[in-house]
Design a protein around this motif. Structure first.
Motif, PDB file in Angstrom:
ATOM      1  N   LYS A  90       0.838  -1.217   0.000  1.00  0.00           N
ATOM      2  CA  LYS A  90       0.000   0.000   0.000  1.00  0.00           C
ATOM      3  C   LYS A  90       0.862   1.252   0.000  1.00  0.00           C
ATOM      4  CE  LYS A  90      -4.184   1.830   0.355  1.00  0.00           C
ATOM      5  NZ  LYS A  90      -3.799   3.225   0.163  1.00  0.00           N
ATOM      6  N   LEU A  91       1.924   1.285   0.788  1.00  0.00           N
ATOM      7  CA  LEU A  91       2.801   2.452   0.841  1.00  0.00           C
ATOM      8  C   LEU A  91       3.483   2.710  -0.498  1.00  0.00           C
ATOM      9  CD1 LEU A  91       4.491   1.962   4.352  1.00  0.00           C
ATOM     10  CD2 LEU A  91       2.560   3.453   3.771  1.00  0.00           C
ATOM     11  N   LEU A  92       3.675   1.653  -1.276  1.00  0.00           N
ATOM     12  CA  LEU A  92       4.332   1.793  -2.576  1.00  0.00           C
ATOM     13  C   LEU A  92       3.342   1.999  -3.712  1.00  0.00           C
ATOM     14  CD1 LEU A  92       7.108  -0.919  -2.126  1.00  0.00           C
ATOM     15  CD2 LEU A  92       7.402   1.561  -2.171  1.00  0.00           C
ATOM     16  N   GLY A  93       2.098   2.286  -3.359  1.00  0.00           N
ATOM     17  CA  GLY A  93       1.115   2.636  -4.370  1.00  0.00           C
ATOM     18  C   GLY A  93       0.251   1.495  -4.857  1.00  0.00           C
ATOM     19  N   GLY A  94       0.421   0.310  -4.294  1.00  0.00           N
ATOM     20  CA  GLY A  94      -0.392  -0.824  -4.691  1.00  0.00           C
ATOM     21  C   GLY A  94      -1.629  -0.974  -3.824  1.00  0.00           C
ATOM     22  N   GLU A  95      -2.463  -1.909  -4.197  1.00  0.00           N
ATOM     23  CA  GLU A  95      -3.646  -2.246  -3.407  1.00  0.00           C
ATOM     24  C   GLU A  95      -3.564  -3.732  -3.063  1.00  0.00           C
ATOM     25  OE1 GLU A  95      -6.124  -0.736  -2.071  1.00  0.00           O
ATOM     26  OE2 GLU A  95      -5.993   1.295  -2.900  1.00  0.00           O
ATOM     27  N   PRO A  96      -3.748  -4.105  -1.794  1.00  0.00           N
ATOM     28  CA  PRO A  96      -3.720  -5.531  -1.442  1.00  0.00           C
ATOM     29  C   PRO A  96      -4.631  -6.375  -2.341  1.00  0.00           C
ATOM     30  CG  PRO A  96      -3.730  -4.205   0.542  1.00  0.00           C
ATOM     31  CD  PRO A  96      -3.919  -3.247  -0.606  1.00  0.00           C
ATOM     32  N   ALA A  97      -5.780  -5.834  -2.743  1.00  0.00           N
ATOM     33  CA  ALA A  97      -6.701  -6.583  -3.601  1.00  0.00           C
ATOM     34  C   ALA A  97      -6.086  -6.908  -4.948  1.00  0.00           C
ATOM     35  CB  ALA A  97      -7.991  -5.781  -3.799  1.00  0.00           C
ATOM     36  N   ASP A  98      -5.171  -6.061  -5.424  1.00  0.00           N
ATOM     37  CA  ASP A  98      -4.527  -6.279  -6.720  1.00  0.00           C
ATOM     38  C   ASP A  98      -3.238  -7.078  -6.591  1.00  0.00           C
ATOM     39  OD1 ASP A  98      -6.529  -4.674  -7.808  1.00  0.00           O
ATOM     40  OD2 ASP A  98      -5.320  -2.844  -7.531  1.00  0.00           O
ATOM     41  N   LEU A  99      -2.775  -7.259  -5.364  1.00  0.00           N
ATOM     42  CA  LEU A  99      -1.494  -7.927  -5.132  1.00  0.00           C
ATOM     43  C   LEU A  99      -1.650  -9.383  -4.707  1.00  0.00           C
ATOM     44  CD1 LEU A  99       0.274  -4.981  -3.278  1.00  0.00           C
ATOM     45  CD2 LEU A  99       0.823  -5.836  -5.563  1.00  0.00           C
ATOM     46  N   GLY A 100      -2.872  -9.883  -4.642  1.00  0.00           N
ATOM     47  CA  GLY A 100      -3.075 -11.295  -4.327  1.00  0.00           C
ATOM     48  C   GLY A 100      -3.592 -11.578  -2.940  1.00  0.00           C
ATOM     49  N   PHE A 101      -3.950 -10.549  -2.179  1.00  0.00           N
ATOM     50  CA  PHE A 101      -4.539 -10.772  -0.859  1.00  0.00           C
ATOM     51  C   PHE A 101      -5.996 -11.181  -1.083  1.00  0.00           C
ATOM     52  CE2 PHE A 101      -0.731  -8.588   0.104  1.00  0.00           C
ATOM     53  CZ  PHE A 101      -0.388  -8.948   1.403  1.00  0.00           C
ATOM     54  N   GLU A 102      -6.248 -12.486  -0.890  1.00  0.00           N
ATOM     55  CA  GLU A 102      -7.472 -13.097  -1.400  1.00  0.00           C
ATOM     56  C   GLU A 102      -8.764 -12.483  -0.877  1.00  0.00           C
ATOM     57  OE1 GLU A 102      -8.108 -17.198  -0.014  1.00  0.00           O
ATOM     58  OE2 GLU A 102      -6.235 -17.017   1.117  1.00  0.00           O
ATOM     59  N   GLU A 105      -9.462  -9.000  -2.296  1.00  0.00           N
ATOM     60  CA  GLU A 105      -9.968  -9.153  -3.658  1.00  0.00           C
ATOM     61  C   GLU A 105     -11.402  -9.688  -3.650  1.00  0.00           C
ATOM     62  OE1 GLU A 105      -8.729 -11.496  -7.799  1.00  0.00           O
ATOM     63  OE2 GLU A 105      -7.531 -11.744  -5.969  1.00  0.00           O
ATOM     64  N   LEU A 106     -11.663 -10.689  -2.799  1.00  0.00           N
ATOM     65  CA  LEU A 106     -12.985 -11.304  -2.748  1.00  0.00           C
ATOM     66  C   LEU A 106     -14.068 -10.298  -2.370  1.00  0.00           C
ATOM     67  CD1 LEU A 106     -14.721 -13.920  -2.793  1.00  0.00           C
ATOM     68  CD2 LEU A 106     -14.116 -14.218  -0.368  1.00  0.00           C
ATOM     69  N   TYR A 107     -13.765  -9.461  -1.368  1.00  0.00           N
ATOM     70  CA  TYR A 107     -14.769  -8.515  -0.870  1.00  0.00           C
ATOM     71  C   TYR A 107     -14.568  -7.095  -1.414  1.00  0.00           C
ATOM     72  CZ  TYR A 107     -15.788 -12.285   2.402  1.00  0.00           C
ATOM     73  OH  TYR A 107     -16.129 -13.495   2.955  1.00  0.00           O
ATOM     74  N   THR A 108     -13.664  -6.954  -2.396  1.00  0.00           N
ATOM     75  CA  THR A 108     -13.391  -5.657  -3.047  1.00  0.00           C
ATOM     76  C   THR A 108     -13.087  -4.565  -2.019  1.00  0.00           C
ATOM     77  OG1 THR A 108     -15.143  -6.356  -4.578  1.00  0.00           O
ATOM     78  CG2 THR A 108     -14.115  -4.238  -5.010  1.00  0.00           C
ATOM     79  N   LYS A 109     -12.132  -4.867  -1.158  1.00  0.00           N
ATOM     80  CA  LYS A 109     -11.727  -3.905  -0.128  1.00  0.00           C
ATOM     81  C   LYS A 109     -10.497  -3.142  -0.612  1.00  0.00           C
ATOM     82  CE  LYS A 109     -14.839  -5.337   2.853  1.00  0.00           C
ATOM     83  NZ  LYS A 109     -15.973  -4.490   3.260  1.00  0.00           N
ATOM     84  N   ARG A 110     -10.594  -1.814  -0.667  1.00  0.00           N
ATOM     85  CA  ARG A 110      -9.500  -1.005  -1.180  1.00  0.00           C
ATOM     86  C   ARG A 110      -9.278   0.197  -0.261  1.00  0.00           C
ATOM     87  NH1 ARG A 110      -8.882  -3.058  -6.313  1.00  0.00           N
ATOM     88  NH2 ARG A 110      -7.505  -1.376  -7.011  1.00  0.00           N
ATOM     89  N   GLY A 111      -8.235   0.956  -0.565  1.00  0.00           N
ATOM     90  CA  GLY A 111      -7.935   2.133   0.246  1.00  0.00           C
ATOM     91  C   GLY A 111      -7.511   1.745   1.649  1.00  0.00           C
ATOM     92  N   ALA A 112      -8.070   2.401   2.651  1.00  0.00           N
ATOM     93  CA  ALA A 112      -7.724   2.098   4.043  1.00  0.00           C
ATOM     94  C   ALA A 112      -8.521   0.919   4.594  1.00  0.00           C
ATOM     95  CB  ALA A 112      -7.967   3.329   4.914  1.00  0.00           C
ATOM     96  N   THR A 113      -9.568   0.512   3.895  1.00  0.00           N
ATOM     97  CA  THR A 113     -10.478  -0.523   4.408  1.00  0.00           C
ATOM     98  C   THR A 113      -9.803  -1.852   4.731  1.00  0.00           C
ATOM     99  OG1 THR A 113     -12.242   0.506   3.124  1.00  0.00           O
ATOM    100  CG2 THR A 113     -12.686  -1.671   4.018  1.00  0.00           C
ATOM    101  N   PRO A 114      -8.868  -2.364   3.920  1.00  0.00           N
ATOM    102  CA  PRO A 114      -8.248  -3.651   4.240  1.00  0.00           C
ATOM    103  C   PRO A 114      -7.581  -3.700   5.611  1.00  0.00           C
ATOM    104  CG  PRO A 114      -7.722  -3.023   1.993  1.00  0.00           C
ATOM    105  CD  PRO A 114      -8.382  -1.841   2.631  1.00  0.00           C
ATOM    106  N   PHE A 115      -7.219  -2.539   6.170  1.00  0.00           N
ATOM    107  CA  PHE A 115      -6.486  -2.508   7.431  1.00  0.00           C
ATOM    108  C   PHE A 115      -7.416  -2.330   8.646  1.00  0.00           C
ATOM    109  CE2 PHE A 115      -3.893  -0.978   3.948  1.00  0.00           C
ATOM    110  CZ  PHE A 115      -2.847  -1.890   3.998  1.00  0.00           C
ATOM    111  N   LYS A 116      -8.727  -2.382   8.382  1.00  0.00           N
ATOM    112  CA  LYS A 116      -9.683  -2.206   9.472  1.00  0.00           C
ATOM    113  C   LYS A 116     -10.192  -3.529  10.029  1.00  0.00           C
ATOM    114  CE  LYS A 116     -11.148   2.302   7.720  1.00  0.00           C
ATOM    115  NZ  LYS A 116     -12.281   3.173   7.333  1.00  0.00           N
ATOM    116  N   GLU A 117      -9.894  -4.640   9.318  1.00  0.00           N
ATOM    117  CA  GLU A 117     -10.284  -5.962   9.784  1.00  0.00           C
ATOM    118  C   GLU A 117      -9.098  -6.909   9.633  1.00  0.00           C
ATOM    119  OE1 GLU A 117     -12.949  -6.817  11.266  1.00  0.00           O
ATOM    120  OE2 GLU A 117     -14.239  -5.078  10.907  1.00  0.00           O
ATOM    121  N   GLN A 118      -8.726  -7.583  10.717  1.00  0.00           N
ATOM    122  CA  GLN A 118      -7.516  -8.401  10.723  1.00  0.00           C
ATOM    123  C   GLN A 118      -7.577  -9.540   9.709  1.00  0.00           C
ATOM    124  OE1 GLN A 118      -7.707  -9.486  14.807  1.00  0.00           O
ATOM    125  NE2 GLN A 118      -6.864  -7.578  15.569  1.00  0.00           N
ATOM    126  N   TYR A 119      -8.755 -10.154   9.547  1.00  0.00           N
ATOM    127  CA  TYR A 119      -8.839 -11.338   8.691  1.00  0.00           C
ATOM    128  C   TYR A 119      -8.634 -11.007   7.215  1.00  0.00           C
ATOM    129  CZ  TYR A 119     -13.491 -10.017   6.966  1.00  0.00           C
ATOM    130  OH  TYR A 119     -14.530  -9.381   6.355  1.00  0.00           O
TER     131      TYR A 119
END
Length: 390
Positions: A90-102, A105-119
């Motif tokens: 994320k700091l390098l301009g990527g999105e976990p959803a685009d980098l293979g964090f399943e 990607e499954l729940y279309t979580k982007r921006g700051a949202t992926p870091f609000k839930e541990q799972y």
């Protein structure tokens, strides 16, 4: 709780606190990891170097289960290194959803949202974890590690000139189990040979041979003398084979010295890791090299009927074959040394079920020590070789 709320509400003013928590190595990983989530949510590229030390941390941070649409249940595990890789991406301009964090990607979580839930940053398989981490590593590879944070690498060392026939004769002979009486004799003999053969590499050979001789039967009782001789050899020699052998003996002496186990293994690891890094600089092959094919060369007779040019060519070819074999023997000794150092590290750190002093905490300690001397990729390779875990 405060860091969790700062992450949930994307409070950038909490960044200084998160950075301080992340840098405080007196806190547990459970207390420090929430700071990674805050940095992932509201941090900047300037925070990348704060995240790097956690990229190889395999500690489990969160565990739950995931049931797919076919009612099949999977364990869902979030490790500290999963969080660190997601944050770095994320700091390098990527999105976990685009980098293979399943799950991002499954729940279309982007921006700051992926870091609000541990799972959301966890994985259901090591294969998916490895693939996602590899994608982040590609981004990291484009960002050089600052020089002040980059491990200082040793230079490749050449093979030392062989000992003279006289010294070789003095140091050769059958291996004999050392007795208490022999220790004093070996010390006196080492002092005499060091005077007779004053060159640094020759003295190093004498001291190493003395350390090995005492260790063969008296390591427990005379570990201090083994250490003293090995340290002398290490201080004098620039030959990589002599150096790894001296380090191996030093670590063995510490192991048998009777020190408390966890303190002892840290001392061993420092010595063995330094030796491993030195051998890494030798550009050794992964596997033991094959011996070169040696052609049978028949030397023409000397004299008026012989061909001087043919004789000289064959002598040159024989010399080249001998040098090639010597070079392979040199590499083989170093590959063997690398395997010895790895085996000693494995004995110190590989987790053992039922052993309170051989747990994942030791693995984390080992990762942290290795990270001070190696790049993240080299640490991952070392951990795989030593601990057989990914």
């Amino acid at each position: 709780v405060g860091l969790h709320l700062a992450c949930s509400f994307e409070i950038a003013e909490a960044l200084p606190v998160a950075r301080a928590v992340l840098a405080n190595d007196r806190l547990s990983l459970a207390e420090r990891t929430p700071a990674l989530f805050v940095i992932g949510a509201v941090g900047t590229k300037a925070d990348l170097d704060r995240v790097r030390p956690f990229l190889e941390c395999d500690t489990v941070f969160h565990e739950t289960n995931y049931t797919d649409d076919k009612r099949k249940r999977y364990p869902l595990v979030t490790r500290v290194r999963d969080v660190a890789h997601a944050v770095a991406g994320k700091l390098l301009g990527g999105e976990p959803a685009d980098l293979g964090f399943e799950f991002c990607e499954l729940y279309t979580k982007r921006g700051a949202t992926p870091f609000k839930e541990q799972y959301l940053l966890g994985f259901t398989s090591d294969e998916k974890r490895t693939a996602a981490h590899a994608n982040v590593q590609k981004l990291l590879a484009k960002v050089p590690v600052p020089k002040e944070n980059a491990p200082v690498k040793p230079k490749k060392l050449p093979r030392a000139d062989p000992p003279s026939a006289e010294l070789r004769a003095e140091l050769s002979g059958p291996s004999v189990v050392c007795t208490e009486k022999m220790v004093g004799e070996l010390e006196a003999r080492a002092a005499a040979l060091a005077k007779e053969f004053p060159a640094a590499e020759d003295r190093a050979r004498v001291y190493l041979a003395s350390a090995k001789a005492i260790a063969n039967g008296r390591l427990r009782e005379d570990h201090a003398k083994v250490s003293a001789f090995a340290e002398k050899a290490l201080a004098l020699s620039r030959d990589p084979v002599t150096r790894w052998k001296a380090r191996s003996l030093l670590a063995s002496a510490i192991y048998i010295s009777g020190k408390e186990f966890t303190a002892s293994r840290r001392e061993q690891a420092e010595i063995l890791l330094t030796g491993y890094v030195e051998l890494l600089a030798q550009d050794l092959p992964d596997a033991d090299p094959e011996w070169p094919v040696m052609k049978k060369l028949r030397l023409p007779e000397a004299g008026p009927d012989g061909d001087p040019a043919e004789r000289a060519a064959i002598l040159a070819e024989r010399d080249a074959q001998d040098k090639a074999r010597e070079e392979v023997a040199f590499v083989k000794e170093q590959v063997f040394g690398r395997n010895v150092l790895l085996a000693q590290l494995r004995d110190a750190y590989k987790p053992v079920p039922g052993r309170a002093d051989r747990t994942a905490d030791g693995v984390n300690e080992f990762r942290a020590m290795a990270a001070e001397k190696l790049t993240p990729r080299e640490v991952a390779t070392l951990i795989e070789r030593v601990l057989k875990v990914k």
